[in-house]
Design an enzyme around this catalytic site. Structure first.
Site: not given
Length: 862
Positions: A192, A224-226, A228
């Site tokens: 995401a 998640s993106d890091w 996010a």
């Protein structure tokens, strides 16, 4: 891999609700937590997609570097991309990596997108097919792939907070389509993005559940993106399964408390934990087992799976000493093994397969037997840019520049002369082993020291260059110091600098050049941790006299620890450099001039503001072309650039960011040993102002996708504008004639599901040239009298064929039934319009010489 859902539920039952919640946050930057109670080991993740970096940013830990994703899409060759995915899996296995954070399935919505090199194309069909091929290749060897960044994360400006406003139909038909293809290919993770869509941040968005998990049946992990994840309850109640990185963040103990307080249902956490355990089981990381898996063909010698059970702190144990012994990456290479040669040959083949011949006026291929002298011109020729900037970067063991490739290919046959020409616009580069030495050992490289608050040395080691993104942390570390003894080869005013955030200083022979506090201007991790801006100062240096350059930066919360020491010699006189380049071209039988973008022009964290290569590079191409009509212009960029001189050169060759074997593969193409196999995955404008979609900057935090379905070539066709080069364009070393298009007279659409049967389209083409070749036959659909807003035409399928001179062959192209569907906003379902359709075939979106009628009829409802 054979763990059943019943067994996973049994293991889940051994964990308390708190333990289940704590599984869902990273244990470190790149690892998920272990759970001994169920035999779960840590899962290790790594950035991709052009290479597998592993857990550390360390130039001594090298990786195989593939061509950029845009170059892979340019191959239009799923079988080749699948093999390259297997190579990435081998690299992951060698580095002890379980999960590869690739492929990137966002689209080339605007030519200004700064991360085009990491994305595949502007078209959802091509992106979906090439992305699925890479996923299959990676996962066939026991490494999990990750489709990212879900969804509409197609530009970099304000990417952490931008709210993308996009209509439901465009979202379904364009931006979600590649992710749906990835799920159909069995992808194990979906990432995401940072952005919001229609008012809701993606890590808390309903789209993570519907259509991803419900309609599409995705049973993997949504990560998640890091960084996010910004909230606890809203994201935990959504379809997000894993928050990275860790251990700090909005989940962890906060999530466990929210479950205990009833703010987050236990059932939601159970589903997330179940998905994580299912992924671990597939990876062989559950139940206390870590079985060895067969390594893919082409595995580098000595490859092995590092035991992830060794605590990361033990593996990276640090001692306060200076290390001067060269590491493996520095030692002279022994004769490469057959496996290494196979890997390099595959990557080299990929370079040629993705290289796009944009224009050719009977110049290419060059005949090596008729060459006496070849002039190779341009700074990019000697330092070819092999990859884009940002988190996907890796450290290749070696890189073959265009100059190296041409010299090797013509050794013993022709004289190769290199002239750098004017220096391209751009920032000063990091110091490297060729320009400096470690002041303590005298060996090539720099000296990295970690100091305490009183300036005492805690740790020191020699490093290979001045770009240190993760200097080793030791207890009590307060300051990072990089020292280098600079050996100027050019006298004059040098540009010296240090990149990073926080309190920094730069001294030259003890004299302070700059000092100050430089706070972060953004919290974008790509900028803070990977590509921080530099502060510059000037100094007069003389040849034959060493200078000690020392940069320091204090470590402070929120500033990262990336520290970069940069230096650039005085820029050569532009007029004199152009004259030298023209003279070399005049005296040569052929000239190869290489121009391209810089790291700060194409990088994660930034969008471009224009498509120009710069006045000096354009002047260089013009000067060389005027001096020699047999000039080949090689373009070294990850995405579209303006080529105002394209009609003046003998040939234009698009190299992309070609990876570690770039120069070798390009030499194969230039000298005719391989055909330029690439076709454009993105439309290239003649000028930025001509492009139909250029906006990447939000207005009031919102970025409106007002173009709807009409991005890329669809927008060009809608506005009846002609680009420099159409999507799908690319020349080979032969010519083709499109003979005949055969389509069924009718197609049946199923009324209820809005799907129906796939079509089989046949296109007969004939090789009319003097050389065998490969043609990518493209099939487009059109609905001339539609009641809906539709593109003028859209890609529905493609197939590649090969033929000998004079031979006719038939391409069989499968057109999926979905290509005839539209998303009904009123019914929230796929539907197909009955009536008259057109099927077109040709070489690009702008060159479709064949057309046939198709009648779509609706099947009677059961």
């Amino acid at each position: 891999m054979g763990t059943s859902d019943e067994e996973i539920d049994r293991l889940l039952g051994k964990l308390t609700p708190r333990a289940r919640a704590l599984l869902l946050t990273g244990a470190t930057t790149w690892r998920t937590p272990a759970e001994p109670a169920v035999g779960l080991r840590e899962l290790v993740m790594s950035d991709g997609p052009a290479g597998v970096r592993g857990e550390a940013w360390d130039e001594r830990i090298t990786s195989v570097l593939l061509p950029s994703a845009s170059a892979l899409a340019a191959t239009w060759d799923e079988a080749l991309v699948e093999r390259l995915g297997g190579l990435l899996a081998a690299e992951a296995r060698r580095k002890g990596v379980d999960v590869l954070l690739a492929p990137t399935l966002n689209l080339h919505r605007s030519p200004l997108g700064g991360r085009h090199f990491e994305c595949l194309s502007e078209d959802p069909e091509l992106t979906g097919r090439i992305g699925a091929a890479l996923i299959r290749g990676v996962q066939a060897h026991g490494v999990a792939a990750t489709a990212k960044h879900y969804v509409a994360n197609d530009s970099e400006t304000d990417r952490l907070t931008v709210d993308v406003r996009v209509g439901e139909r465009a979202l379904r038909e364009v931006y979600l389509a590649p992710f749906e293809a990835a799920v159909a290919a069995g992808v194990r993770l979906v990432m995401a993005g940072y952005n919001a869509v229609n008012g809701t941040t993606m890590t808390a968005h309903a789209l993570l559940t519907d259509p991803l998990k419900s309609e599409w049946g995705f049973d993997g992990v949504v990560v998640s993106d890091w960084g996010a994840v910004r909230g606890t309850v809203d994201t935990a109640r959504a379809g997000l399964d894993l928050a990275m990185p860790g251990p700090d963040g909005p989940w962890g103990e906060a999530l466990a408390r929210s479950v205990a307080d009833g703010d987050v249902p236990e059932a939601a956490v159970d589903d997330k934990a179940r998905r994580l355990l299912r992924l671990a089981a597939w990876l062989g990381a559950l139940g206390g087992q870590d079985p060895p898996l067969p390594l893919p063909t082409g595995e580098p010698p000595g490859a092995r799976r590092l035991s992830p059970r060794v605590p990361s702190a033990t593996r990276g144990a640090l001692r306060p000493l200076t290390t001067d012994a060269p590491r493996a990456a520095e030692r002279p290479s022994a004769r490469p093994s057959s496996a290494t040669r196979d890997v390099r040959a595959l990557v080299r083949r990929a370079v040629a397969a993705g290289t796009v011949l944009l224009a050719n006026r009977d110049v290419l291929p060059l005949d090596a037997e008729r060459l006496g002298t070849v002039a190779v011109i341009g700074a990019h020729a000697a330092r070819t840019r092999t990859q884009g900037g940002g988190s996907a970067g890796v450290f290749p063991q070696e890189e073959v520049s265009v100059l190296d490739g041409i010299r090797t290919a013509l050794r013993g046959r022709a004289r190769v002369v290199h002239v750098p020409g004017p220096r391209p616009d751009g920032p000063a580069p990091p110091l490297d082993r060729e320009t400096c030495t470690d002041p303590r050992s005298g060996l090539p490289g720099v000296l990295l020291r970690m100091l305490d608050a009183d300036g005492r040395e805690l740790y020191a080691e020699r490093r290979l260059d001045g770009r240190l993104l993760e200097p080793r942390l030791v207890p009590g570390a307060h300051t990072v110091e990089i020292g280098a003894r600079l050996r100027p080869r050019t006298a004059g005013r040098w540009t010296l600098g240090v990149a990073g955030f926080g309190r920094m200083s730069l001294t030259l022979d003890g004299r302070v050049l700059l000092a100050g506090d430089f706070p972060p201007v953004t919290d974008d991790p790509a900028v803070v941790h990977v590509n921080p801006p530099a502060q510059y100062a000037g100094a007069d240096l003389a040849t034959g006299r060493d200078a000690l350059l020392v940069a320091r930066r204090e470590l402070a919360p929120g500033t990262g620890r990336a520290t970069v020491l940069v230096a650039a010699p005085p820029a050569p006189d532009v007029t004199a450099s152009l004259a030298e380049a023209a003279r070399a071209a005049t005296e040569a039988d052929a000239a190869i001039v290489v121009v391209g973008t810089t790291e700060h022009g194409e990088s994660e964290g930034y969008d471009r503001t224009d498509l120009a290569l710069g006045a000096t590079q354009d002047a260089l191409v013009r000067a060389v072309a005027a001096a020699n009509p047999r000039t080949v212009a090689v373009v070294n960029s990850g995405g579209p650039v303006e080529l105002p001189w394209r009609e003046r050169v003998g040939a234009v060759l698009l190299a992309w960011f070609p990876g570690q074997e770039g120069g070798a593969g390009l030499a194969d193409v230039i000298l005719g040993r391989a055909e330029p196999g690439g076709r454009l995955p993105t439309t290239w404008p003649a000028a930025l102002a001509d492009a139909p979609v250029t906006r990447t900057r939000p207005d009031g935090g919102r970025l409106a996708y007002d173009e709807g379905l009409h991005l890329g070539y669809r927008g060009w066709l809608r506005h009846r504008h002609t680009p420099a080069y159409w999507f799908g364009h690319g020349l080979g070393y032969t010519t083709w004639f499109y003979d005949e298009l055969t389509v069924p007279a009718t197609a049946t659409a199923t009324a209820g599901a809005g799907t129906g049967e796939d079509l089989t389209v046949r296109v007969r083409v004939r090789n009319t040239g003097a050389r065998a070749g490969r043609e990518v036959v493209q099939v487009y659909l059109a609905r001339p009298a539609s009641a809906l807003d539709r593109p003028v035409r859209w890609l529905a399928g493609y197939a590649a064929v090969r033929a000998r001179p004079g031979e006719a062959v038939t391409a069989t192209v499968r057109v999926p039934a979905r290509a005839l569907c539209h998303w009904s906003v009123a019914e929230h379902a796929w539907r197909t319009e009955a009536g008259h359709w057109r099927v077109l075939a040709g070489r690009s979106a702008g060159d479709v010489p064949l057309a046939a009628d198709l009648e779509v009829v609706r099947a009677p409802e059961e």
